[in-house]
Design a protein around this motif. Structure first.
Motif, mmCIF file in Angstrom:
data_model
loop_
_atom_site.group_PDB
_atom_site.id
_atom_site.type_symbol
_atom_site.label_atom_id
_atom_site.label_comp_id
_atom_site.label_asym_id
_atom_site.label_seq_id
_atom_site.Cartn_x
_atom_site.Cartn_y
_atom_site.Cartn_z
ATOM 1 N N ALA A 11 70.489 23.952 -28.519
ATOM 2 C CA ALA A 11 71.721 24.511 -29.061
ATOM 3 C C ALA A 11 72.070 23.692 -30.291
ATOM 4 C CB ALA A 11 72.842 24.437 -28.034
ATOM 5 N N ILE A 12 72.297 24.362 -31.436
ATOM 6 C CA ILE A 12 72.520 23.595 -32.674
ATOM 7 C C ILE A 12 73.867 23.882 -33.338
ATOM 8 C CG2 ILE A 12 70.086 23.229 -33.190
ATOM 9 C CD1 ILE A 12 70.270 25.587 -35.170
ATOM 10 N N ALA A 13 74.502 25.002 -33.001
ATOM 11 C CA ALA A 13 75.797 25.310 -33.621
ATOM 12 C C ALA A 13 76.574 26.257 -32.718
ATOM 13 C CB ALA A 13 75.609 25.930 -35.006
ATOM 14 N N GLN A 14 77.875 26.137 -32.778
ATOM 15 C CA GLN A 14 78.766 27.028 -32.032
ATOM 16 C C GLN A 14 79.989 27.315 -32.883
ATOM 17 O OE1 GLN A 14 80.399 24.989 -28.541
ATOM 18 N NE2 GLN A 14 80.242 23.030 -29.616
ATOM 19 N N GLY A 15 80.674 28.397 -32.556
ATOM 20 C CA GLY A 15 81.900 28.691 -33.264
ATOM 21 C C GLY A 15 82.963 27.650 -32.963
ATOM 22 N N VAL A 16 83.878 27.461 -33.908
ATOM 23 C CA VAL A 16 84.981 26.528 -33.685
ATOM 24 C C VAL A 16 85.703 26.858 -32.388
ATOM 25 C CG1 VAL A 16 87.248 25.824 -34.588
ATOM 26 C CG2 VAL A 16 85.295 26.052 -36.146
ATOM 27 N N GLU A 17 85.778 28.149 -32.060
ATOM 28 C CA GLU A 17 86.515 28.601 -30.878
ATOM 29 C C GLU A 17 85.712 28.501 -29.580
ATOM 30 O OE1 GLU A 17 88.056 30.473 -34.564
ATOM 31 O OE2 GLU A 17 86.063 30.270 -33.681
ATOM 32 N N ASP A 18 84.408 28.308 -29.673
ATOM 33 C CA ASP A 18 83.561 28.459 -28.487
ATOM 34 C C ASP A 18 83.694 27.381 -27.416
ATOM 35 O OD1 ASP A 18 82.162 30.990 -28.857
ATOM 36 O OD2 ASP A 18 81.352 30.063 -30.658
ATOM 37 N N PRO A 19 84.039 26.136 -27.719
ATOM 38 C CA PRO A 19 84.227 25.166 -26.634
ATOM 39 C C PRO A 19 85.396 25.522 -25.717
ATOM 40 C CG PRO A 19 83.851 24.037 -28.715
ATOM 41 C CD PRO A 19 84.078 25.486 -29.042
ATOM 42 N N GLU A 20 86.340 26.321 -26.224
ATOM 43 C CA GLU A 20 87.519 26.710 -25.440
ATOM 44 C C GLU A 20 87.605 28.242 -25.363
ATOM 45 O OE1 GLU A 20 90.016 24.574 -24.024
ATOM 46 O OE2 GLU A 20 88.481 23.037 -24.338
ATOM 47 N N TYR A 21 86.519 28.868 -24.916
ATOM 48 C CA TYR A 21 86.463 30.331 -24.860
ATOM 49 C C TYR A 21 87.238 30.826 -23.633
ATOM 50 C CZ TYR A 21 84.324 34.535 -26.743
ATOM 51 O OH TYR A 21 84.108 35.739 -27.370
ATOM 52 N N ARG A 22 87.594 32.119 -23.646
ATOM 53 C CA ARG A 22 88.361 32.689 -22.537
ATOM 54 C C ARG A 22 87.944 34.134 -22.309
ATOM 55 N NH1 ARG A 22 91.454 30.512 -26.173
ATOM 56 N NH2 ARG A 22 92.379 32.446 -26.902
ATOM 57 N N SER A 23 88.265 34.631 -21.149
ATOM 58 C CA SER A 23 88.088 36.047 -20.839
ATOM 59 C C SER A 23 89.451 36.661 -20.562
ATOM 60 C CB SER A 23 87.195 36.238 -19.607
ATOM 61 O OG SER A 23 85.906 35.739 -19.818
ATOM 62 N N GLU A 82 94.635 35.995 -18.408
ATOM 63 C CA GLU A 82 93.711 35.225 -19.232
ATOM 64 C C GLU A 82 93.131 34.103 -18.389
ATOM 65 O OE1 GLU A 82 94.411 31.996 -22.702
ATOM 66 O OE2 GLU A 82 95.176 34.009 -23.169
ATOM 67 N N THR A 83 91.804 33.973 -18.385
ATOM 68 C CA THR A 83 91.160 32.946 -17.580
ATOM 69 C C THR A 83 91.365 31.552 -18.187
ATOM 70 O OG1 THR A 83 89.053 32.953 -18.773
ATOM 71 C CG2 THR A 83 89.323 34.582 -16.988
ATOM 72 N N PRO A 84 91.100 30.511 -17.410
ATOM 73 C CA PRO A 84 91.016 29.164 -17.997
ATOM 74 C C PRO A 84 89.866 29.107 -19.005
ATOM 75 C CG PRO A 84 91.203 29.057 -15.597
ATOM 76 C CD PRO A 84 90.954 30.500 -15.946
ATOM 77 N N PRO A 85 89.865 28.106 -19.871
ATOM 78 C CA PRO A 85 88.816 28.008 -20.910
ATOM 79 C C PRO A 85 87.488 27.496 -20.369
ATOM 80 C CG PRO A 85 90.321 26.170 -21.094
ATOM 81 C CD PRO A 85 90.890 27.066 -20.028
ATOM 82 N N TYR A 86 86.434 27.778 -21.105
ATOM 83 C CA TYR A 86 85.078 27.330 -20.767
ATOM 84 C C TYR A 86 84.226 27.430 -22.031
ATOM 85 C CZ TYR A 86 84.744 32.402 -20.636
ATOM 86 O OH TYR A 86 84.831 33.730 -20.981
ATOM 87 N N PRO A 87 83.080 26.738 -22.113
ATOM 88 C CA PRO A 87 82.210 26.843 -23.297
ATOM 89 C C PRO A 87 81.419 28.141 -23.277
ATOM 90 C CG PRO A 87 81.219 25.397 -21.674
ATOM 91 C CD PRO A 87 82.583 25.757 -21.142
ATOM 92 N N ASP A 88 81.181 28.720 -24.467
ATOM 93 C CA ASP A 88 80.449 29.988 -24.463
ATOM 94 C C ASP A 88 79.414 30.042 -25.581
ATOM 95 O OD1 ASP A 88 79.574 32.477 -23.729
ATOM 96 O OD2 ASP A 88 81.515 33.442 -23.819
#
Length: 291
Positions: free
Chosen positions: A101-113, A220-226
Motif C-alpha cells: 500500500a503506497i497512498a491513500q486519500g486524506v479521508e481514508d484513515p477515518e472512513y465511514r459507512s 453512521e458507523t464508527p470510523p475505520y481505514p479503507d
C-alpha cells in the motif's frame, strides 16, 4: 553500416535508437467497481493520463466487473497497480508477496459507512454509537461481498452491537454488487434498508441520483481505514529502480481539483500495509480471510 564505425560509437547508436524495455511495457491499473461503471471509466482514464505524463510511461486503465476480479487481475499480474478498498487490498497483498500500500486519500484513515433506509419504514436518524435496534426484522442490502464499507465493517459493527449475524437480524439479506445499486434498491423499496460508503452516498447526492423523499441516512458507523493504492512488489524490476517511489510521489502530488473530485478525495497521503491491520483482523474474525 555499423561495421564501418568504431565499436563504441556503434553501441551508442544502438542504445539511442532502441527504446528501453520499460518504455515498451505499459503500467496497467484497475479499480474496484464500487460505483456506476461509466463514471468509473471516465474518472480513471483521466488518472491514467495524469500518471502517464508524470511518469513518462504508457499507462492503461482496465475496468473489471467485480471486486473479486480486481484481486484476481492483481494476482495474475494483469495489472500492477490498483485502487482497492481496505479488504480487497488486504486480499491482494496476501496473494502477492512484496506488494505494498503506497497512498491513500486524506479521508481514508477515518472512513465511514452510512446505513440508509426507505422512508416508508418510518425509521428516524439514530445518533448513537451502536447500530439501531429498529433494523431488526427488515430486509437489508449490502453492496459487494468483498466491499469494506458496503459489507465487511458494517457487518462487523452489526454483529458487535446487535449480537447476531445478518441472517439472524434481517428478514432477507441481499448483495447489490456496488454502492450505487444499494442506494437504488433501497430507494425503490426492493430492500427496506442497506449500507453504503459515505463517499459514494455523497457522490450520488451530488449527481442528483438520490431522492431524499424516498431514502435517507439513519446511522453512521464508527470510523475505520479503507481505500488505498496498492502496487506489486516487482514493478521496479519491470520499470527500473526507484519506480515505486516515483509512482508514490506522483499519486501524492495529484492536486488537480477535477481529478480529486472524481474520487472524491481532498488529496492523497502516504500509506503502508500496517495501516490496514484492523481490516485484516476483522476479516479473519468473520471467516472471510484465511488466517
Amino acid at each position: 553500416m555499423l561495421r564501418h564505425l568504431p565499436l563504441a560509437l556503434a553501441v551508442l547508436l544502438v542504445t539511442l535508437v532502441t527504446p528501453p524495455l520499460a518504455a515498451a511495457q505499459p503500467l496497467v491499473f484497475t479499480a474496484i467497481p464500487d460505483e456506476d461503471e461509466t463514471r468509473l471509466q471516465e474518472r480513471f482514464q483521466a488518472v491514467a493520463d495524469y500518471l502517464a505524463e508524470a511518469l513518462d510511461v504508457e499507462v492503461r486503465f482496465i475496468p473489471v466487473t467485480s471486486y473479486a476480479a480486481s484481486v484476481t487481475a492483481f494476482r495474475n499480474n494483469q495489472v500492477q497497480l490498483a485502487w482497492f478498498g481496505g479488504f480487497t487490498g488486504v486480499q491482494a497483498r496476501q496473494l502477492v508477496p512484496g506488494s505494498r500500500a503506497i497512498a491513500q486519500g486524506v479521508e481514508d484513515p477515518e472512513y465511514r459507512s452510512y446505513v440508509i433506509a426507505n422512508r416508508a419504514t418510518g425509521l428516524e436518524p439514530h445518533d448513537g454509537d451502536s447500530a439501531p435496534e429498529a433494523l431488526r426484522g427488515l430486509t437489508f442490502s449490502f453492496g459487494s461481498q468483498s466491499s469494506t464499507s458496503g459489507r465487511l465493517m458494517p457487518e462487523y459493527f452489526l454483529r458487535q452491537d446487535l449480537g447476531a449475524s445478518p441472517d439472524e437480524l434481517f428478514e432477507r439479506v441481499g448483495f447489490s454488487g456496488n454502492h450505487s445499486r444499494t442506494i437504488a434498491v433501497v430507494q425503490s423499496g426492493a430492500y427496506q434498508a442497506g449500507v453504503v460508503s459515505y463517499k459514494a452516498w455523497e457522490n450520488e447526492v451530488a449527481s442528483g441520483s438520490v431522492d431524499d423523499e424516498r431514502v435517507r441516512v439513519i446511522w453512521e458507523t464508527p470510523p475505520y481505514p479503507d481505500y488505498q493504492w496498492t502496487v506489486r512488489g516487482d514493478v521496479d524490476e519491470r520499470f527500473g529502480e526507484g519506480f515505486t517511489d516515483r509512482l508514490q510521489q506522483a499519486l501524492l502530488d495529484m492536486n488537480d481539483p477535477e481529478l480529486l473530485a472524481s474520487f472524491p478525495r481532498s488529496g492523497f497521503v502516504p500509506a503502508e500495509n500496517d495501516d490496514y491491520r484492523e481490516i485484516l483482523e476483522v476479516a479473519q474474525s468473520l471467516g472471510l480471510l484465511d488466517e
